[in-house]
Design a protein around this motif. Structure first.
Motif, PDB file in Angstrom:
ATOM      1  N   GLY A 214      17.329  -8.677  18.861  1.00 14.90           N
ATOM      2  CA  GLY A 214      17.045  -9.227  17.546  1.00 14.90           C
ATOM      3  C   GLY A 214      15.718  -9.964  17.507  1.00 14.90           C
ATOM      4  O   GLY A 214      14.781  -9.668  18.256  1.00 14.90           O
TER       5      GLY A 214
ATOM      6  N   PRO B 264      19.007  -9.827  12.946  1.00 12.71           N
ATOM      7  CA  PRO B 264      19.767  -8.807  13.677  1.00 12.71           C
ATOM      8  C   PRO B 264      18.853  -7.824  14.407  1.00 12.71           C
ATOM      9  O   PRO B 264      17.651  -7.742  14.154  1.00 12.71           O
ATOM     10  CB  PRO B 264      20.570  -8.102  12.569  1.00 12.71           C
ATOM     11  N   GLU B 265      19.466  -7.044  15.295  1.00 12.62           N
ATOM     12  CA  GLU B 265      18.705  -6.091  16.115  1.00 12.62           C
ATOM     13  C   GLU B 265      18.354  -4.824  15.341  1.00 12.62           C
ATOM     14  O   GLU B 265      17.260  -4.270  15.499  1.00 12.62           O
ATOM     15  CB  GLU B 265      19.515  -5.747  17.369  1.00 12.62           C
ATOM     16  N   ASP B 266      19.275  -4.348  14.512  1.00 11.62           N
ATOM     17  CA  ASP B 266      19.036  -3.118  13.762  1.00 11.62           C
ATOM     18  C   ASP B 266      17.854  -3.285  12.809  1.00 11.62           C
ATOM     19  O   ASP B 266      17.752  -4.285  12.083  1.00 11.62           O
ATOM     20  CB  ASP B 266      20.294  -2.750  12.967  1.00 11.62           C
ATOM     21  N   ASP B 267      16.956  -2.302  12.799  1.00  9.75           N
ATOM     22  CA  ASP B 267      15.728  -2.410  12.011  1.00  9.75           C
ATOM     23  C   ASP B 267      15.993  -2.592  10.519  1.00  9.75           C
ATOM     24  O   ASP B 267      15.404  -3.469   9.865  1.00  9.75           O
ATOM     25  CB  ASP B 267      14.851  -1.176  12.226  1.00  9.75           C
ATOM     26  N   ASP B 268      16.862  -1.759   9.961  1.00  5.49           N
ATOM     27  CA  ASP B 268      17.145  -1.857   8.525  1.00  5.49           C
ATOM     28  C   ASP B 268      17.789  -3.195   8.176  1.00  5.49           C
ATOM     29  O   ASP B 268      17.465  -3.814   7.153  1.00  5.49           O
ATOM     30  CB  ASP B 268      18.052  -0.707   8.076  1.00  5.49           C
ATOM     31  N   ASP B 269      18.717  -3.632   9.039  1.00  2.04           N
ATOM     32  CA  ASP B 269      19.375  -4.926   8.804  1.00  2.04           C
ATOM     33  C   ASP B 269      18.374  -6.065   8.893  1.00  2.04           C
ATOM     34  O   ASP B 269      18.451  -7.034   8.130  1.00  2.04           O
ATOM     35  CB  ASP B 269      20.499  -5.141   9.824  1.00  2.04           C
ATOM     36  N   LEU B 270      17.429  -5.954   9.834  1.00  2.00           N
ATOM     37  CA  LEU B 270      16.421  -7.008   9.984  1.00  2.00           C
ATOM     38  C   LEU B 270      15.580  -7.132   8.715  1.00  2.00           C
ATOM     39  O   LEU B 270      15.350  -8.236   8.219  1.00  2.00           O
ATOM     40  CB  LEU B 270      15.542  -6.720  11.205  1.00  2.00           C
TER      41      LEU B 270
ATOM     42  N   CYS C  46      10.055  -1.880  12.851  1.00  2.00           N
ATOM     43  CA  CYS C  46      10.270  -1.779  11.402  1.00  2.00           C
ATOM     44  C   CYS C  46       9.148  -2.434  10.605  1.00  2.00           C
ATOM     45  O   CYS C  46       9.339  -2.772   9.430  1.00  2.00           O
ATOM     46  CB  CYS C  46      11.610  -2.414  11.036  1.00  2.00           C
TER      47      CYS C  46
END
Length: 272
Positions: A182, A200-206, A237
């Protein structure tokens, strides 16, 4: 010797004379050597740091180190009086305000730094006294001359202070610091932190979380008219983040330092 401690790595370089030498320590650590800033394997860590200092002929060097990110909690505090007390740490322990730290102030090591501006405000960073003592044990095992254990947040702010203190009054700075898992979001008005949040770690979530946090802050402060996006390292991202915020990212380059934290360590030392 400047040394950045992380849960999963060590990074360091020598500060000699007027500037730093190239990074000489950049090593990953085995899993669970440290966890949330706590050194779990003190003797192996001490042996490793000692071996590195011997390798580089630095056993006589003074060591300035930053604690791992997870070891420190922080807040911006306003003093109720018109001036900061002569002994602000003792005054803070006496007042004992409710700040929702995971460790009581009576059991914490406290670091306080002045923030620029007309009001008596300070950056308060706390770490468990037991955790700090464990890191001191590590450096004692290494045979190192430890002079300072600094909060990484204070180091990072010191590194970007000159850049931010001249920012326009209506500008909100979005500073993102990628981590092993993250990232960390810090919103600043000039050089003053106003919002700190894990990403968060996920690109879209970030991207969604950054956008949500910026929108939330702008609802609280209608004086914000412009954004500035700073990254301490490139993000996968990055393009999507720029599109979401409508602003181009600036990658902070701490060269000749190995990181913003190492640069901040040197900056804090120079103003002592």
């Amino acid at each position: 010797m400047l040394l950045e401690l992380q849960d999963d790595a060590l990074k360091g370089q020598v500060l000699r004379g007027s500037g730093p030498e190239p990074v000489s320590i950049d090593l990953p650590l085995p899993p669970l050597t440290c966890l949330d800033g706590q050194p779990l394997e003190k003797e192996p860590l001490g042996d490793l740091i000692g071996d590195l200092l011997v390798r580089d002929g630095l056993l006589d060097a003074v060591v300035l180190a930053s604690l791992p990110e997870g070891a420190v909690e922080w807040r911006v505090i306003d003093w109720p009086s018109a001036a900061i007390p002569d002994d602000p740490i003792e005054a803070l322990r006496t007042i004992d305000p409710t700040l929702s730290f995971s460790v009581p102030l009576a059991e914490a090591t406290i670091d306080l730094r002045h923030l620029p501006g007309a009001t008596p405000r300070m950056l308060l960073a706390v770490a468990s006294r037991k955790l700090v003592e464990d890191w001191i044990d590590v450096f004692n095992l290494a045979g190192a001359q430890l002079e300072r254990l600094a909060p990484p947040q204070s180091c990072r702010l010191a590194a970007v202070n000159a850049l931010l203190e001249v920012a326009p009054g209506d500008e909100l700075t979005v500073l993102i610091h990628p981590l092993a898992v993250g990232a960390r979001l810090l919103l600043l008005r000039r050089a003053e932190p106003v919002f700190d949040w894990p990403l968060p770690e996920d690109d879209d979530d970030l991207v969604r979380e950054v956008n949500r946090c910026v929108a939330f802050y702008r609802r609280q402060d209608s004086s914000v008219r412009r954004l500035r996006l700073l990254l301490s390292a490139p993000l996968p991202c990055q393009d999507n983040l720029q599109d979401a915020l409508g602003v181009r990212a600036e990658i902070l380059t701490p060269e000749p330092f190995g990181s913003l934290v190492l640069q901040g360590l040197a900056t804090l030392e120079s103003v002592r």
